[in-house]
Enzyme design. Structure first.
Site, PDB file in Angstrom:
ATOM      1  N   SER A 156     -13.260  86.191 125.302  1.00  0.00           N
ATOM      2  CA  SER A 156     -13.494  85.757 126.688  1.00  0.00           C
ATOM      3  C   SER A 156     -13.453  86.979 127.616  1.00  0.00           C
ATOM      4  CB  SER A 156     -12.467  84.717 127.117  1.00  0.00           C
ATOM      5  OG  SER A 156     -11.157  85.242 127.038  1.00  0.00           O
ATOM      6  N   ASP A 187       0.725 110.335 127.803  1.00  0.00           N
ATOM      7  CA  ASP A 187       1.566 111.190 126.971  1.00  0.00           C
ATOM      8  C   ASP A 187       0.940 112.573 126.983  1.00  0.00           C
ATOM      9  OD1 ASP A 187       2.806 112.592 124.964  1.00  0.00           O
ATOM     10  OD2 ASP A 187       2.250 111.206 123.350  1.00  0.00           O
ATOM     11  N   THR A 243       0.912 114.524 123.069  1.00  0.00           N
ATOM     12  CA  THR A 243      -0.160 114.162 122.120  1.00  0.00           C
ATOM     13  C   THR A 243      -0.955 112.995 122.717  1.00  0.00           C
ATOM     14  OG1 THR A 243       1.405 112.714 120.973  1.00  0.00           O
ATOM     15  CG2 THR A 243       1.071 114.906 120.020  1.00  0.00           C
ATOM     16  N   HIS A 277      -5.811  92.638 126.000  1.00  0.00           N
ATOM     17  CA  HIS A 277      -6.286  91.838 127.131  1.00  0.00           C
ATOM     18  C   HIS A 277      -7.087  90.620 126.704  1.00  0.00           C
ATOM     19  CE1 HIS A 277      -5.232  94.284 130.827  1.00  0.00           C
ATOM     20  NE2 HIS A 277      -4.786  95.014 129.828  1.00  0.00           N
TER      21      HIS A 277
END
Ligand code: HEM
Ligand SMILES: *[C@@H]1O[C@H](CO)[C@@H](O)[C@H](O)[C@H]1NC(C)=O
Length: 321
Positions: free
Chosen positions: A72, A238, A241, A62
């Site tokens: 930022s 998941d 795992t 991100h």
């Protein structure tokens, strides 16, 4: 004359600093223990709150995907700054407060030296390791922005239900090819998705690309077609795992148990499907491609040299300008 020399000096300094770019162990002289401190803190945090390691991976995506790896992402909304953390695409992001734990330890050792953008990069490297992923030779030398890029977050970060061609074009624009994109989505081998991002595949009709039994399980996790925006209900990416960065993600996708629409669509598309199969059958191969693509992501258009600043507090631009 004096003016001309000064201008020439400034221009050549800019040139020199721009060319420095990112390097391995950028802080070896200015803060020799910097990378060790990040490692220690990430490990300590992982021992207390395992999901911090998951957050460090998502943070890198991100931050770096939106124009530049410049931290930022981490800015709070204060004064003229409107935080990227508050954008719709940041929904579900967590553990930001623990970035400050890492930063505080670095400020104690070497004040105003190690950038928040490098903390994002190094913590992602250590997070991947904690989660059983590859050892990524992460470079450093990034500087921090003085601005939020909240206005363009949605242009750069795809939505959970965007088409594969669109997703590929976004990653291509920062130099990551189809194979790299498929590998990076393997980050969804860890962590969670809130019901808000799933109900579109469950109601009113079940998405036919979803395994019917898995759909029943997901409906149990997300019983309402219109979850309250504040609802904390979620499903794990998941179930096999959930805290390991491995190729189970691709096996799930092949078994029609991809969680987000983008995850599942990777096998409906002729460009991406072969890579899903390859990664599902070979964890080492997945780790290799993941590492390479994460590096490219981590080196997207950084501020270097005298650009930007080294923030003292990752949440705020420095006061002294
Ligand atoms: C097409 C690209 C991508 C889309 C559309 C996407 C979308 C999402 C969405 C919707 C969530 C769940 C948010 C929630 O409901 O809480 C999520 C979680 C996550 N994403 Fe992605 N993502 C993408 C690529 C990536 C990449 C490249 C990485 C890292 C390399 C990444 C790392 C993660 C992680 C680790 C989580 C779990 C976070 C947690 O459990 O706290 N994602 N993503
Ligand atoms: C994708 O999901 C968003 C909500 O997250 C919704 O507003 C939008 O209509 C969906 N787009 C498509 C193409 O389904």
């Amino acid at each position: 004359m004096r003016m001309a020399i000064m201008v020439a000096m400034v221009v050549s300094m800019r040139g020199a600093s721009g060319e420095e770019g990112l390097v391995l162990n950028y802080y070896k002289e200015s803060c020799p223990r910097a990378e060790e401190i990040v490692k220690e803190k990430v490990q300590e945090l992982y021992n207390k709150h395992g999901n911090t390691a998951v957050s460090w991976l998502r943070n890198l995506f991100h931050d770096c995907m939106v124009k530049s790896c410049d931290a930022s992402l981490l800015l709070d909304s204060v004064g003229s700054v409107s935080s990227e953390k508050g954008s719709a695409r940041s929904f579900g992001m967590r553990n930001f407060k623990y970035v400050n734990t890492i930063k505080d330890a670095l400020e104690k050792e070497c004040p105003k030296t190690v950038s928040c953008a490098d903390i994002v990069a190094l913590s992602a490297r250590e997070g991947a390791l904690m989660l059983g992923g590859p050892n990524v030779p992460m470079k450093t030398g990034r500087r921090d922005s003085r601005e939020s890029e909240v206005d363009v977050v949605e242009q750069h970060i795809p939505n959970h239900n965007d088409s594969i061609p669109f997703v590929l074009s976004r990653f291509q624009s920062i130099g990551i090819n189809t194979e790299g994109t498929v590998a990076l989505l393997g980050a969804h081998s860890v962590g969670r998705v809130h019901c808000k991002n799933l109900v579109g595949r469950l109601y009113p009709e079940i998405d036919p690309s979803l395994d019917p039994n898995y759909a029943i399980y997901l409906k149990g996790r997300c019983p309402s077609p219109n979850p309250d925006p504040r609802s904390v209900a979620y499903a794990r990416n998941d179930r096999v795992t959930p805290m390991i960065l491995d190729n189970e993600y691709y096996k799930n996708v092949l078994a029609h148990k991809g969680l987000l629409l983008v995850d599942q669509q990777l096998i409906s598309h002729p460009e991406t499907a072969p890579f899903v199969e390859k990664m599902a059958s070979d964890n080492e191969y997945f780790h290799g491609r993941f590492s390479t693509a994460l590096l490219v992501l981590s080196e997207n258009n950084p501020l270097t040299g005298d650009q930007g600043e080294v923030r003292v507090d990752c949440r705020l631009v420095n006061k002294d300008g």
